[in-house]
Write an enzyme that holds these catalytic residues in place. Structure first.
Site, PDB file in Angstrom:
ATOM      1  N   ASP A 184       0.837  -1.199   0.000  1.00  0.00           N
ATOM      2  CA  ASP A 184       0.000   0.000   0.000  1.00  0.00           C
ATOM      3  C   ASP A 184       0.871   1.248   0.000  1.00  0.00           C
ATOM      4  O   ASP A 184       1.931   1.246  -0.624  1.00  0.00           O
ATOM      5  CB  ASP A 184      -0.915  -0.047   1.240  1.00  0.00           C
TER       6      ASP A 184
ATOM      7  N   HIS B 256      -3.477   5.854   3.651  1.00  0.00           N
ATOM      8  CA  HIS B 256      -4.279   4.686   3.295  1.00  0.00           C
ATOM      9  C   HIS B 256      -3.721   3.390   3.881  1.00  0.00           C
ATOM     10  O   HIS B 256      -4.456   2.560   4.443  1.00  0.00           O
ATOM     11  CB  HIS B 256      -4.328   4.624   1.769  1.00  0.00           C
TER      12      HIS B 256
ATOM     13  N   SER C 183     -11.271  -1.111  -0.340  1.00  0.00           N
ATOM     14  CA  SER C 183      -9.992  -1.118   0.375  1.00  0.00           C
ATOM     15  C   SER C 183     -10.183  -1.455   1.837  1.00  0.00           C
ATOM     16  O   SER C 183      -9.314  -2.059   2.471  1.00  0.00           O
ATOM     17  CB  SER C 183      -9.330   0.262   0.283  1.00  0.00           C
TER      18      SER C 183
END
Length: 592
Positions: A175, A234, A411
């Site tokens: 990520d 994220h 996600s």
């Protein structure tokens, strides 16, 4: 020359021309088979991944490789100035990343790919496409981790934790990297930064051993966008859903809160490249990447909450195949574009578990008029993906104070499933193969409380049902284990004496509120130091030379043992480091 001779010559010439034409057609068709045209996006492209066949001169000789690239660039029929092709590096899969001298539109990119594929030694060529996080950030904090317990759409995590908490399992989160967070740090292992573009990475040096998230913010005019965007952090949010520290009286819980996370950075400013992601998949699963130290903690599970459009392509598929062959289960997001996941990658790759998202009502997640969970036949299973609270950072560009926030997206659904895989592998007597894990998850999924408006898998992942189907005996509930044998405590001795209790037949970890009851007979408890020693050697102090001339150490003490496995030999140690008085361990017990 006779007319007959002239006709014969024309006949031979026509035949030769026909053979040549057919050869060209055959070569063109053959070359087209090696071009991933479906991977071409509408955005401009200047990097490509070229795989030359094993044994070819291009694989072993740099000069031959440069000549091949130069030939392709010379034959390129693009618009504007002449094109140069530069070799950047070789990937872990043996393919080569090359860069054109300028950005190419879709038509030009196709033309160049055809020129490259005209070389018979080329096995395949595809764009080094960009991948992006698939979250839809939500600045409002609500829905406090409903995904673990909700009666309609939760994953039944709390009942699953009586059986497994993920102890001993490694999950790689590929990520944006990670930022420091006190509700996460204890479960983070060393990772790696695979972002090869130093400018995009914002660390000035490209690939390195520091997977810290430097921020993926951008301003209007960058990344092909017309608006500003703050950093998403994220990877930190995803990692928190996988394995946030739990039973620590703060913040949030993780799906597999005793698993460990290896953060692998591939996304930065303007996303991340396919070639970098492929190398990251290889490294995270225990494969070899040239010039990169081996991963000391190969992952049993890889979480990829990222994606882009187009066909899977040879690069992605080869990297995933390698990971699966090493026993790593690859869990990926379906995407958030309200489209068929068959058009999104890596969701459409073979051998992955593709995850769609549901809200707390069990319906397909909707985040805006255009952003909804992708759907279709390639989606295997669904998980909570709306208003998911997890670890984050408050910095708008560069890292600031740690925080928590609710995000939405496939996600957010994906790490729920990756966490459940960790729970399964931790309980399994021998590791399950990726195919076995996928079958187990599908066979035990809970039914949707309402039929989704589009297909998003066979049902909602059910952690408890999957663990039950795995076999074995769940924890038998709270039990008390005792030792009533007397142990004399040696006087004026720093070693002391230990009394042992063996625990077996349990699974998972001890609770945060374990009870230790002791009765130590001694006329001067101010001389005594009493410790509980866990099976792994960790020491938990119960009494430390307090109380002065009062006699005996007796009572019940509450101890947080959530980081300790239940099974093994537990010890109570008593040390009397002063002279004169003597005593004994009379009885003691531990309850969990």
């Amino acid at each position: 020359m006779s007319d007959r001779s002239m006709r014969a010559m024309r006949k031979h010439a026509l035949a030769a021309a026909t053979v040549t034409a057919l050869s060209c057609v055959a070569m063109s068709a053959f070359a087209a088979d090696r071009i991933n045209l479906a991977a071409l996006a509408n955005e401009s492209q200047d990097e490509f991944i070229v795989k030359y066949r094993d044994g070819s001169a291009q694989r072993s000789n740099a000069a031959t490789l440069e000549r091949s690239l130069s030939s392709a660039a010379t034959g390129f029929a693009g618009k504007g100035k002449a094109l140069g092709l530069k070799h950047l590096r070789r990937t872990a899969l043996g393919s080569d990343v090359v860069r054109a001298g300028r950005k190419l539109d879709r038509v030009e990119a196709e033309s160049l790919m055809r020129q490259i594929a005209a070389d018979p030694n080329v096995e395949y060529v595809e764009p080094n496409a960009r991948m992006y996080p698939t979250a839809t950030p939500n600045d409002t904090r609500f829905g406090e981790q409903w995904g673990y317990t909700d009666a309609d759409a939760g994953i039944n995590a709390t009942t699953a934790w009586d059986i497994s908490t993920g102890t001993g399992v490694v999950v790689a989160v590929i990520d944006t990297g990670i930022v420091s967070h006190t509700d996460l740090n204890a479960n983070i292992l060393p990772g790696y930064d695979f972002v090869s573009d130093a400018t995009a990475a914002r660390d000035g040096n490209g690939r390195d051993s520091d997977p810290s998230d430097q921020g993926d913010w951008f301003v209007a005019g960058e990344c092909g966008r017309t608006y500003n965007s703050n950093s998403s952090w994220h990877g930190t949010h995803v990692a928190g859903t996988v394995a946030a520290v739990t039973n620590n009286a703060k913040g949030v819980a993780g799906t597999a809160y005793n698993a460990k996370v290896v953060p692998v950075r591939v996304l930065a400013k303007c996303g991340g490249s396919l070639a970098d992601i492929a190398d990251a998949i290889t490294w995270a699963s225990g494969g070899t990447v040239s010039g990169i130290p081996a991963n000391a903690n190969p992952a049993e599970v890889i979480n990829m909450s990222l994606g882009g459009s187009g066909a899977c392509g040879s690069t992605y598929q080869a990297a995933i195949n390698g990971a699966v062959s090493r026993g790593t289960t690859v869990v990926v997001a379906a995407g958030n574009n309200n489209g068929n996941a068959a058009d999104a990658r890596p969701a459409n790759c073979t051998g992955v578990i593709t995850v769609g998202a549901v809200d707390s009502a069990g319906a397909r997640s909707v985040w805006s008029s255009t952003q909804k969970s992708n759907y279709g036949a390639v989606v295997d299973i669904a998980a909570p993906g709306s208003n998911i609270l997890s670890t984050l950072n408050a910095g708008t560009t560069t890292p600031g104070a740690e925080s928590y926030a609710s995000y939405g997206g496939t996600s957010m659904a994906t790490p729920h499933v990756a966490g459940v895989v960790a729970l399964l592998q931790a309980k399994a007597t021998t590791p399950k193969t990726p195919a076995e894990i996928e079958t187990l998850l599908k066979n035990t999924a809970r039914a949707f409380p309402q039929t989704p408006d589009q297909p998003i898998g066979v049902g909602i992942v059910n952690a408890k049902a999957a663990l039950d189907a795995l076999g074995g005996t769940p924890n038998p509930g709270t039990q008390t284990y005792s030792n009533g044998t007397d142990y004399n405590i040696p006087d004026n001795n720093t070693t002391g004496v230990s009394s042992s209790i063996a625990v077996s037949g349990r699974t998972g970890n001890a609770p945060s509120n374990a009870s230790v009851t002791v009765n130590i007979i001694h006329p001067y408890k101010g001389d005594l130091k009493v410790d509980l020693i866990a099976p792994d050697g960790s020491v938990y102090n119960i009494h430390n030379r307090s109380g002065g001339s009062a006699d005996n150490v007796s009572g019940t003490f509450t101890v947080n043992l959530s980081s300790e496995a239940l099974n093994g030999t537990w010890k109570l140690r008593a040390v009397d480091a002063a002279a004169v008085d003597v005593g004994r361990i009379d009885t003691w017990s531990i309850t969990f």
